[in-house]
Design a protein around this motif. Structure first.
Motif, PDB file in Angstrom:
ATOM      1  N   VAL A 170       0.752  -1.328   0.111  1.00  0.00           N
ATOM      2  CA  VAL A 170       0.083   0.127   0.018  1.00  0.00           C
ATOM      3  C   VAL A 170       0.703   1.223  -0.128  1.00  0.00           C
ATOM      4  O   VAL A 170       0.776   2.237  -0.683  1.00  0.00           O
ATOM      5  CB  VAL A 170      -1.020   0.096   1.104  1.00  0.00           C
ATOM      6  N   ALA A 171       2.016   1.189   0.727  1.00  0.00           N
ATOM      7  CA  ALA A 171       2.900   2.605   0.895  1.00  0.00           C
ATOM      8  C   ALA A 171       3.328   2.836  -0.338  1.00  0.00           C
ATOM      9  O   ALA A 171       3.642   4.009  -0.609  1.00  0.00           O
ATOM     10  CB  ALA A 171       3.706   2.260   2.190  1.00  0.00           C
TER      11      ALA A 171
ATOM     12  N   LEU B  33      -0.983   5.980   7.044  1.00  0.00           N
ATOM     13  CA  LEU B  33      -2.177   5.552   6.306  1.00  0.00           C
ATOM     14  C   LEU B  33      -2.021   3.918   5.953  1.00  0.00           C
ATOM     15  O   LEU B  33      -3.009   3.232   5.570  1.00  0.00           O
ATOM     16  CB  LEU B  33      -2.240   6.387   5.276  1.00  0.00           C
ATOM     17  N   SER B  34      -1.064   3.635   5.390  1.00  0.00           N
ATOM     18  CA  SER B  34      -0.733   2.150   4.921  1.00  0.00           C
ATOM     19  C   SER B  34      -1.063   1.359   5.863  1.00  0.00           C
ATOM     20  O   SER B  34      -1.712   0.132   5.618  1.00  0.00           O
ATOM     21  CB  SER B  34       0.615   2.043   4.267  1.00  0.00           C
ATOM     22  N   GLY B  35      -0.723   1.411   6.904  1.00  0.00           N
ATOM     23  CA  GLY B  35      -0.954   0.725   8.134  1.00  0.00           C
ATOM     24  C   GLY B  35      -2.843   0.475   8.400  1.00  0.00           C
ATOM     25  O   GLY B  35      -3.197  -0.709   8.554  1.00  0.00           O
ATOM     26  N   ILE B  36      -3.287   1.548   8.009  1.00  0.00           N
ATOM     27  CA  ILE B  36      -4.737   1.828   8.548  1.00  0.00           C
ATOM     28  C   ILE B  36      -5.355   0.947   7.485  1.00  0.00           C
ATOM     29  O   ILE B  36      -6.539   0.191   7.629  1.00  0.00           O
ATOM     30  CB  ILE B  36      -5.101   3.145   8.490  1.00  0.00           C
ATOM     31  N   ILE B  37      -5.001   1.087   6.065  1.00  0.00           N
ATOM     32  CA  ILE B  37      -5.375   0.358   4.941  1.00  0.00           C
ATOM     33  C   ILE B  37      -5.415  -1.112   5.148  1.00  0.00           C
ATOM     34  O   ILE B  37      -6.121  -1.695   4.846  1.00  0.00           O
ATOM     35  CB  ILE B  37      -5.198   1.160   3.796  1.00  0.00           C
ATOM     36  N   ALA B  38      -4.109  -1.472   5.399  1.00  0.00           N
ATOM     37  CA  ALA B  38      -3.816  -2.722   5.606  1.00  0.00           C
ATOM     38  C   ALA B  38      -4.711  -3.415   6.553  1.00  0.00           C
ATOM     39  O   ALA B  38      -5.271  -4.514   6.487  1.00  0.00           O
ATOM     40  CB  ALA B  38      -2.325  -2.945   5.981  1.00  0.00           C
ATOM     41  N   ASP B  39      -4.937  -2.775   7.858  1.00  0.00           N
ATOM     42  CA  ASP B  39      -5.885  -3.311   8.945  1.00  0.00           C
ATOM     43  C   ASP B  39      -7.248  -3.502   8.422  1.00  0.00           C
ATOM     44  O   ASP B  39      -7.868  -4.481   8.650  1.00  0.00           O
ATOM     45  CB  ASP B  39      -5.773  -2.293  10.119  1.00  0.00           C
TER      46      ASP B  39
ATOM     47  N   LEU C  80      10.058   0.209   2.138  1.00  0.00           N
ATOM     48  CA  LEU C  80      11.026  -0.202   3.248  1.00  0.00           C
ATOM     49  C   LEU C  80      10.560   0.222   4.489  1.00  0.00           C
ATOM     50  O   LEU C  80      10.430  -0.270   5.482  1.00  0.00           O
ATOM     51  CB  LEU C  80      12.368   0.661   3.020  1.00  0.00           C
ATOM     52  N   ALA C  81      10.156   1.648   4.586  1.00  0.00           N
ATOM     53  CA  ALA C  81       9.499   2.197   5.962  1.00  0.00           C
ATOM     54  C   ALA C  81       8.424   1.502   6.308  1.00  0.00           C
ATOM     55  O   ALA C  81       8.220   1.144   7.832  1.00  0.00           O
ATOM     56  CB  ALA C  81       9.403   3.740   5.914  1.00  0.00           C
ATOM     57  N   ALA C  82       7.461   0.933   5.669  1.00  0.00           N
ATOM     58  CA  ALA C  82       6.219   0.466   6.060  1.00  0.00           C
ATOM     59  C   ALA C  82       6.614  -0.981   6.334  1.00  0.00           C
ATOM     60  O   ALA C  82       5.824  -1.430   7.425  1.00  0.00           O
ATOM     61  CB  ALA C  82       5.098   0.488   4.852  1.00  0.00           C
ATOM     62  N   LEU C  83       7.531  -1.638   5.761  1.00  0.00           N
ATOM     63  CA  LEU C  83       7.980  -2.941   5.898  1.00  0.00           C
ATOM     64  C   LEU C  83       8.813  -3.022   7.599  1.00  0.00           C
ATOM     65  O   LEU C  83       8.461  -3.989   8.283  1.00  0.00           O
ATOM     66  CB  LEU C  83       9.034  -3.538   5.005  1.00  0.00           C
ATOM     67  N   LEU C  84       9.186  -1.952   7.936  1.00  0.00           N
ATOM     68  CA  LEU C  84       9.745  -1.892   9.247  1.00  0.00           C
ATOM     69  C   LEU C  84       8.992  -1.068  10.322  1.00  0.00           C
ATOM     70  O   LEU C  84       9.358  -1.157  11.286  1.00  0.00           O
ATOM     71  CB  LEU C  84      11.051  -1.056   9.059  1.00  0.00           C
ATOM     72  N   GLN C  85       7.749  -0.734   9.904  1.00  0.00           N
ATOM     73  CA  GLN C  85       7.209   0.210  10.949  1.00  0.00           C
ATOM     74  C   GLN C  85       6.670  -0.715  12.145  1.00  0.00           C
ATOM     75  O   GLN C  85       6.435  -0.179  13.323  1.00  0.00           O
ATOM     76  CB  GLN C  85       5.725   0.598  10.267  1.00  0.00           C
TER      77      GLN C  85
ATOM     78  N   VAL D   6      -3.973  10.333  10.645  1.00  0.00           N
ATOM     79  CA  VAL D   6      -3.801  11.011   9.211  1.00  0.00           C
ATOM     80  C   VAL D   6      -5.353  11.484   8.733  1.00  0.00           C
ATOM     81  O   VAL D   6      -6.178  10.837   8.749  1.00  0.00           O
ATOM     82  CB  VAL D   6      -3.316   9.911   8.193  1.00  0.00           C
ATOM     83  N   ASP D   7      -5.161  12.575   8.009  1.00  0.00           N
ATOM     84  CA  ASP D   7      -6.234  13.466   7.706  1.00  0.00           C
ATOM     85  C   ASP D   7      -6.523  12.898   6.074  1.00  0.00           C
ATOM     86  O   ASP D   7      -5.671  13.113   5.035  1.00  0.00           O
ATOM     87  CB  ASP D   7      -6.246  14.981   7.330  1.00  0.00           C
ATOM     88  N   SER D   8      -7.172  11.431   5.903  1.00  0.00           N
ATOM     89  CA  SER D   8      -7.198  10.794   4.893  1.00  0.00           C
ATOM     90  C   SER D   8      -8.574  10.755   4.092  1.00  0.00           C
ATOM     91  O   SER D   8      -8.920   9.893   3.232  1.00  0.00           O
ATOM     92  CB  SER D   8      -6.854   9.225   5.035  1.00  0.00           C
ATOM     93  N   LYS D   9      -9.304  11.880   4.000  1.00  0.00           N
ATOM     94  CA  LYS D   9     -10.611  11.934   3.528  1.00  0.00           C
ATOM     95  C   LYS D   9     -10.326  12.076   1.735  1.00  0.00           C
ATOM     96  O   LYS D   9     -11.053  11.452   1.095  1.00  0.00           O
ATOM     97  CB  LYS D   9     -11.202  13.230   3.878  1.00  0.00           C
TER      98      LYS D   9
END
Length: 503
Positions: free
Chosen positions: A122-123, A230-236, A140-145, A213-216
């Motif tokens: 997603v990221a 946001l990538s974590g929220i979408i993944a969840d 990379l950052a999302a992989l390590l979050q 995150v303001d993701s509207k």
């Protein structure tokens, strides 16, 4: 964004089983931080690891990059991908390969890697929109979050086994962590990446991965940290549907329509990522269901609901931070900025218990400024206060990061040195005495005042088994008075014979 307490930081530093960087990742990281690195340097480094080289060729020739011409060797792959993209991707592959071999303790590593890789995918898509963000850095950052979870799984015995909830629910994991140790895996992960000398912007992205995150509208996502959060929220949200979890958020909550195209792109890339990393991200039985529900805004409502929960948690965090600030102020000496007697009593009890339980030494240095009353009477309390602040700065400068310096009262100071032998503590005390002697305080009148101090050292170890914490400090106090009786400006180490002289 939460910070690590001194106690948690010390416990992490003492853990000998933390995840470590593989050799090729160390080399790649050095190349990434060098302004003189060339594509040839990167190709050579990758070439030393056949498995990594194969992965890089595979991704360069994959639909993710849509190259018309196939890369036949590493140098061609590096040229097609670009220098920075190659560095970030090779770091991702090498870290995933190394960390996936970690022995499980209490953490569900299958769920851990599922979320990490899904968030990364997603990221990478989110990272294509902001000009300041590299898609591969976002990957990379999302992989390590969530790498802080792997750290906590090893540093704190049976930590995640204590959870009484489904570990696939990330928000509940965060709440559990904060309840147990007043921090979360984002802060712990940022600490580890700092130990690994990762670039600051990647550390910040991991540290802020739990922010709201303001993701509207996707167009508003403009920074690497926002992409990762946001990538974590979408993944969840995707995992919740994939696991057939039935939490139904309020129907009134909506996100923008531009998420539909993002989800469609995501499901085109997921099979490619699964092949590259040789891991299934979603249950194939539910793939069509997830995509259909995403198009119908069911998933979007779930994401917005997660946002609302995150906002609520963030407000709770702010309240907790205000409470912690007040708590910190109540434990701080307002004159010197050092921790006060109240904080010392709590820290001593905690460190004494840990030292006894784990069998490591605990040293205490008791320091008293020589002839302070005479100086105070001669020059006044303002100068006396300046001397105390001046001395406090020297004490802080001449101690280790894991040591704790306290103003005990008046002109007395105490230093706790966890894991420090009697010999090392004596050396530290000697350096402090010499530093205070050699540094003169200059007054506004340009008059210079020389001060000295007396220091007493006592250590809890296999030779000196103090029955309680009070006896340890009493021993350091006896040693300090022995130094004063010896003329001051010196260090004495506690011996049992000293106790008889001062009873």
């Amino acid at each position: 964004m939460l910070e690590l307490s001194e106690h948690i930081r010390i416990q992490l530093e003492r853990c000998s089983d933390l995840p470590s960087l593989p050799a090729v990742a160390v080399q790649i990281l050095k190349l990434a931080q060098s302004h003189t690195s060339t594509m040839g340097d990167v190709a050579d480094a990758v070439g030393y690891d056949p498995a990594l080289a194969t992965k890089l060729l595979k991704i360069a020739n994959s639909p993710l990059y849509g190259q018309r011409r196939k890369s036949g060797n590493i140098r061609q792959a590096v040229m097609l991908l670009g220098l920075n993209s190659t560095l970030m991707l090779t770091l991702s592959f090498s870290l995933f390969s190394s960390l996936r071999q970690q022995e499980e303790r209490g953490l569900d590593y299958n769920a851990y890697w599922q979320r990490s890789l899904l968030s990364s995918t997603v990221a990478r898509l989110l990272g294509r929109m902001p000009e300041e963000v590299s898609p591969e850095e976002a990957f990379l950052a999302a992989l390590l979050q969530d790498i802080g979870m792997a750290v906590m799984d090893r540093a704190f015995d049976q930590f995640y086994q204590q959870m009484e909830t489904d570990e696939n629910r990330h928000s509940e994991i965060i709440e559990f962590e904060r309840k147990q140790i007043d921090t979360d895996h984002a802060a712990v992960g940022a600490w580890l990446l700092n130990q690994w000398n990762f670039p600051e912007h990647l550390i910040e992205a991991v540290s802020g991965s739990h922010q709201t995150v303001d993701s509207k509208e996707l167009a508003r996502v403009s920074t690497l940290t926002e992409c990762i959060a946001l990538s974590g929220i979408i993944a969840d949200g995707i995992i919740a549907v994939d696991k057939n979890q039935d939490d139904e958020p309020p129907a009134s909550l909506r996100l923008g329509d531009d998420y539909e195209s993002l989800i469609e792109e995501l499901y085109e890339e997921i099979p490619v990522v699964e092949g590259l990393f040789e891991m299934s991200l979603l249950d194939n039985k539910y793939t069509d269901k997830v995509l259909t529900e995403a198009k119908n805004q069911m998933l979007m409502r779930g994401l917005s609901f997660s946002q609302e929960l995150n906002a609520s948690r963030q407000e709770m965090d702010r309240h907790e931070q205000r409470t912690q600030l007040l708590k910190k102020e109540s434990m701080q000496d307002h004159l010197t900025g050092l921790s006060n007697r109240k904080h010392f009593d709590l820290a001593l009890e905690e460190e004494f218990i840990h030292a006894r339980k784990n069998g490591w030494p605990l040293s205490a240095i008791f320091i008293d400024l020589d002839k302070f009353k005479s100086i105070n009477d001669k020059f006044g309390h303002t100068v006396g206060d300046s001397i105390l602040k001046f001395s406090a700065k020297i004490l802080s400068a001449y101690t280790r990061d894991q040591d704790a310096v306290f103003r005990y009262g008046g002109e007395e100071f105490l230093i706790l040195l966890p894991g420090c032998s009697s010999e090392d503590a004596t050396s530290a005390a000697t350096r402090i005495v010499e530093a205070i002697r050699s540094n003169k305080l200059t007054l506004k009148s340009q008059h210079k005042i020389s001060i000295t101090c007396s220091a007493g050292v006592a250590t809890l170890n296999t030779q000196q088994r103090f029955d309680n914490k009070e006896l340890l400090i009493e021993a350091a106090d006896h040693a300090m008075y022995a130094a004063k009786q010896n003329g001051g400006d010196s260090v004495m180490v506690y011996q049992q014979s000293l106790a008889k002289n001062y009873h």
